[in-house]
Design a protein around this motif. Structure first.
Motif, short mmCIF file in Angstrom:
data_model
loop_
_atom_site.label_atom_id
_atom_site.label_comp_id
_atom_site.label_asym_id
_atom_site.label_seq_id
_atom_site.Cartn_x
_atom_site.Cartn_y
_atom_site.Cartn_z
N PRO A 144 -4.18 0.11 5.42
CA PRO A 144 -5.38 -0.28 4.95
C PRO A 144 -5.36 -0.98 3.78
CG PRO A 144 -5.38 2.15 5.75
CD PRO A 144 -3.81 1.50 5.62
N LYS A 145 -4.51 -0.63 2.81
CA LYS A 145 -4.30 -1.23 1.45
C LYS A 145 -3.97 -2.82 1.80
CE LYS A 145 -2.16 -1.29 -3.08
NZ LYS A 145 -1.33 -0.62 -3.89
N ASP A 146 -2.81 -3.03 2.67
CA ASP A 146 -2.40 -4.40 3.08
C ASP A 146 -3.41 -5.32 3.61
OD1 ASP A 146 0.13 -3.80 2.04
OD2 ASP A 146 1.04 -3.56 3.77
N LEU A 147 -4.25 -4.42 4.61
CA LEU A 147 -5.33 -5.03 5.25
C LEU A 147 -6.44 -5.62 4.02
CD1 LEU A 147 -5.70 -2.88 8.46
CD2 LEU A 147 -5.23 -5.17 8.42
N GLU A 148 -6.64 -4.65 3.34
CA GLU A 148 -7.83 -5.14 2.53
C GLU A 148 -7.05 -6.37 1.69
OE1 GLU A 148 -9.88 -3.08 -1.68
OE2 GLU A 148 -8.63 -1.96 -0.34
N ASN A 149 -6.00 -6.35 1.19
CA ASN A 149 -5.50 -7.45 0.40
C ASN A 149 -5.33 -8.77 1.15
OD1 ASN A 149 -4.90 -5.91 -1.76
ND2 ASN A 149 -2.76 -5.33 -1.17
N LEU A 150 -4.97 -8.72 2.38
CA LEU A 150 -5.11 -9.80 3.35
C LEU A 150 -6.64 -10.22 3.63
CD1 LEU A 150 -3.33 -11.54 5.05
CD2 LEU A 150 -3.58 -10.13 7.03
N GLN A 151 -7.58 -9.59 3.60
CA GLN A 151 -8.84 -9.84 3.79
C GLN A 151 -9.28 -10.69 2.56
OE1 GLN A 151 -10.61 -6.27 4.96
NE2 GLN A 151 -10.41 -6.66 7.17
#
Length: 247
Positions: free
Chosen positions: A94-101
Motif C-alpha cells: 500500500p505504501k509503495d502504491l501510494e508513493n507511485l500514485q
C-alpha cells in the motif's frame, strides 16, 4: 607676352568649355540619387541588423523549443512507465502504491507545466518568425529602391560622362592651335582664380571679377597693340578684347 588676337579669342572658347566641364563635374557630384542611395543604404543597414536579431531569436527559440519538448517527452515516458507498473499489479505494498500514485500525479503536473513552457516558447518563436518574414520583405523592398536609384544614377553618369568626353575632345582641338606659352599662362591663372583664367573685356568691365576698370587702366588697354596679352588690374586674369569691349 604677345599673341594673335584670334588666339586670344580662342582662349574664351577654351574657357567656356572648361566652365562647362566644371558644371558637368558639379552636376555629377550633386545628383539627387547620391543622397537617396546614402539614405536608403543607412535604412537597409538598420533593417539588416534587425533581421539578423530576429533570425537569431528564431534560431534560439527553436533550440529552446526542442529542449522543452524533449523535457516533456522524458516526463511523459517516465509517467507511462509508472502507470504501466501501477496497472500491472506488480506493486502490492500500500505504501509503495501510494508513493507511485503520488509520483504519477506529480509527473502529470510537471508535464503540464512543461507543456505550458513549450507553448510559450512556440509563441515567441512564431513571433520571431513573423518579424523575420516582415523584415525580409522590407529589406527586399529597400534593396529594390536602392537598385532603382543606382540605375538612375548610372544612367545620369553615362549621359554626363558622354557629354564631358565630347566637350573635352572639342577643347583639345581648340587648345591645340593656341600658342603654348599663352595656354600655359591661362592654365596657371585658371588654377589660381577658381577655374577662370581668361575673361572678356566688356565695355570697361572684366567679366571674370565683374569689376569696372579704372579709366587709366582702360585707356592703357585701348592704346595697347592688338597682339599684346593684357591682364585685369583687379583680378589678374587675361582680358580678351572683342568688338564688345568698347575700345
Amino acid at each position: 607676352m604677345n599673341a594673335e588676337p584670334a588666339d586670344q579669342i580662342r582662349l574664351l572658347d577654351v574657357q567656356a568649355l572648361d566652365v562647362r566641364l566644371q558644371q558637368l563635374a558639379h552636376k555629377r557630384r550633386s545628383l539627387p540619387e547620391h543622397a537617396e542611395i546614402d539614405s536608403l543604404t543607412k535604412d537597409l543597414t538598420q533593417l539588416r541588423d534587425l533581421l539578423v536579431a530576429a533570425q537569431t531569436e528564431e534560431s534560439d527559440t527553436a533550440r529552446e523549443q526542442t529542449k522543452a519538448e524533449q523535457d516533456v517527452d522524458q516526463v511523459r515516458q517516465r509517467a507511462a512507465r509508472d502507470q504501466q507498473r501501477l496497472d500491472s499489479g506488480a506493486v502490492s505494498s500500500p505504501k509503495d502504491l501510494e508513493n507511485l500514485q503520488r509520483e504519477i500525479a506529480s509527473l502529470a503536473k510537471r508535464q503540464g507545466d512543461l507543456e505550458d513552457v513549450v507553448l510559450e516558447v512556440m509563441e515567441r518563436r512564431e513571433s520571431a518568425q513573423d518579424r523575420a518574414a516582415e523584415l525580409t520583405e522590407r529589406v527586399g523592398s529597400v534593396q529594390g529602391r536602392i537598385d532603382d536609384a543606382t540605375a538612375r544614377r548610372d544612367a545620369a553618369f553615362e549621359s554626363l560622362d558622354g557629354e564631358a568626353a565630347s566637350v573635352t575632345k572639342e577643347r583639345e582641338v581648340i587648345a591645340a592651335v593656341i600658342p603654348a606659352d599663352l595656354l600655359k599662362l591661362y592654365e596657371k591663372l585658371r588654377a589660381q582664380q577658381g577655374g577662370v583664367g581668361a575673361a572678356k573685356l566688356y565695355q570697361r568691365s572684366c567679366q571674370g571679377c565683374r569689376q569696372e576698370l579704372a579709366i587709366t587702366d582702360f585707356n592703357e588697354i585701348r592704346s595697347a597693340p592688338r597682339d599684346k596679352v593684357v591682364r585685369c588690374e583687379n583680378c589678374g586674369r587675361i582680358l580678351v578684347r572683342t568688338s564688345e569691349s568698347g575700345l
